[in-house]
Design an enzyme around this catalytic site. Structure first.
Site, PDB file in Angstrom:
ATOM      1  N   SER A   1     -36.777 -14.994 -43.800  1.00  0.00           N
ATOM      2  CA  SER A   1     -36.331 -14.307 -42.565  1.00  0.00           C
ATOM      3  C   SER A   1     -37.097 -13.793 -41.448  1.00  0.00           C
ATOM      4  O   SER A   1     -36.856 -13.622 -40.344  1.00  0.00           O
ATOM      5  CB  SER A   1     -34.935 -13.697 -42.680  1.00  0.00           C
ATOM      6  OG  SER A   1     -35.416 -12.324 -43.144  1.00  0.00           O
TER       7      SER A   1
ATOM      8  N   LYS B   1     -36.609  -6.446 -42.009  1.00  0.00           N
ATOM      9  CA  LYS B   1     -36.222  -6.959 -40.709  1.00  0.00           C
ATOM     10  C   LYS B   1     -37.078  -6.156 -39.664  1.00  0.00           C
ATOM     11  O   LYS B   1     -37.723  -5.183 -40.003  1.00  0.00           O
ATOM     12  CB  LYS B   1     -34.775  -6.691 -40.484  1.00  0.00           C
ATOM     13  CG  LYS B   1     -33.667  -7.400 -41.307  1.00  0.00           C
ATOM     14  CD  LYS B   1     -33.873  -8.923 -41.138  1.00  0.00           C
ATOM     15  CE  LYS B   1     -32.734  -9.559 -42.129  1.00  0.00           C
ATOM     16  NZ  LYS B   1     -32.860 -10.958 -42.299  1.00  0.00           N
TER      17      LYS B   1
END
Length: 249
Positions: free
Chosen positions: A50, A91
């Site tokens: 991701s 993230k």
């Protein structure tokens, strides 16, 4: 019967002392660098793609232990939040408390409080998000997106949760500074976020830690190698005392 004689002008003793000093200083730097690094940094293995291409699944990264209050926009952080599964996740912070984060403007860019943000770290050259969204970040919270916007399960899928997809600063465990394996580069702070209020964070001491370990290793090897090298050179300089003497009649 001849003898081998060697002159000693003190250089041998001085060299021996310097080599010992080099080993001692090297040990301090080498071990000190490891201890410093262990205090400052936590190694993590990135679980998914991701955050590709910044970091890929399986990468070993060095993340500096920081308090959530130190986090700024653009930082790549490791965090744990019960709403997100209570597992370590990686993230990028794109919004902080008080921000309105939206996508996309006419150029396909993410906007922070109406200001377009260039994101050169994204894999795709298309829009910053395939799905349009807008979220207001509550005070003390962070809005996080993955760099692989096409597949990242990030704040966009939690927009209906309390906090509009954000997580509390207290959820942050560490901030990525570098990829350790496979050998990679520093995780840079994006310049586009530097122009926003609050600016960007400063990198941790990872370069100094690595430099200390490398310098220590070099000094230890140099000091340890001095003795054998010096003895080899000394044997080469020895001159037989009886060389050239003839036998009596």
């Amino acid at each position: 019967m001849g003898k081998n004689v060697t002159t000693d002008d003190g250089h041998g003793r001085l060299g021996s002392a310097l080599s010992g000093l080099a080993v001692a200083v090297g040990c301090v730097l080498f071990l000190g660098g490891f201890v410093w690094g262990a205090i400052q940094y936590q190694p993590y293995t990135v679980p998914t793609d991701s955050m590709s291409p910044t970091v890929a699944a399986g990468d070993r990264v060095l993340a500096q232990r920081v308090d959530g209050a130190e986090v700024r926009r653009g930082d790549v952080v490791v965090f744990e939040d019960a709403t997100w599964g209570d597992l370590p996740m990686v993230k990028r912070v794109v919004g902080v408390g008080g921000d309105k984060v939206a996508c996309c403007d006419s150029g396909g860019r993410l906007t922070i409080n109406g200001t377009p943000v260039e994101e050169p770290y994204l894999r795709s050259t298309g829009p910053a998000s395939l799905a349009t969204f807008s979220a207001s970040v509550p005070d003390g919270q962070l809005f996080l997106l993955g760099d692989e916007r096409g597949s990242s399960q990030d704040s966009r899928v939690h927009l209906q949760d309390p906090g509009h997809g954000s997580v509390p600063r207290s959820a942050v465990r560490a901030r990525l500074d570098a990829v350790a394996w496979p050998p990679g580069a520093m995780v840079e702070r994006p310049r586009s976020f530097a122009a926003l209020p609050g600016g960007v964070s400063q990198p941790g001491p990872v370069k100094l830690v690595v430099g200390s370990v490398v310098a220590g290793a070099v000094l230890i090897l140099f000091g340890a190698a001095y003795g054998p090298v010096a003895r080899g050179l000394s044997r080469g300089r020895r001159v037989p005392s009886g060389a050239g003497a003839g036998s009596g009649a």
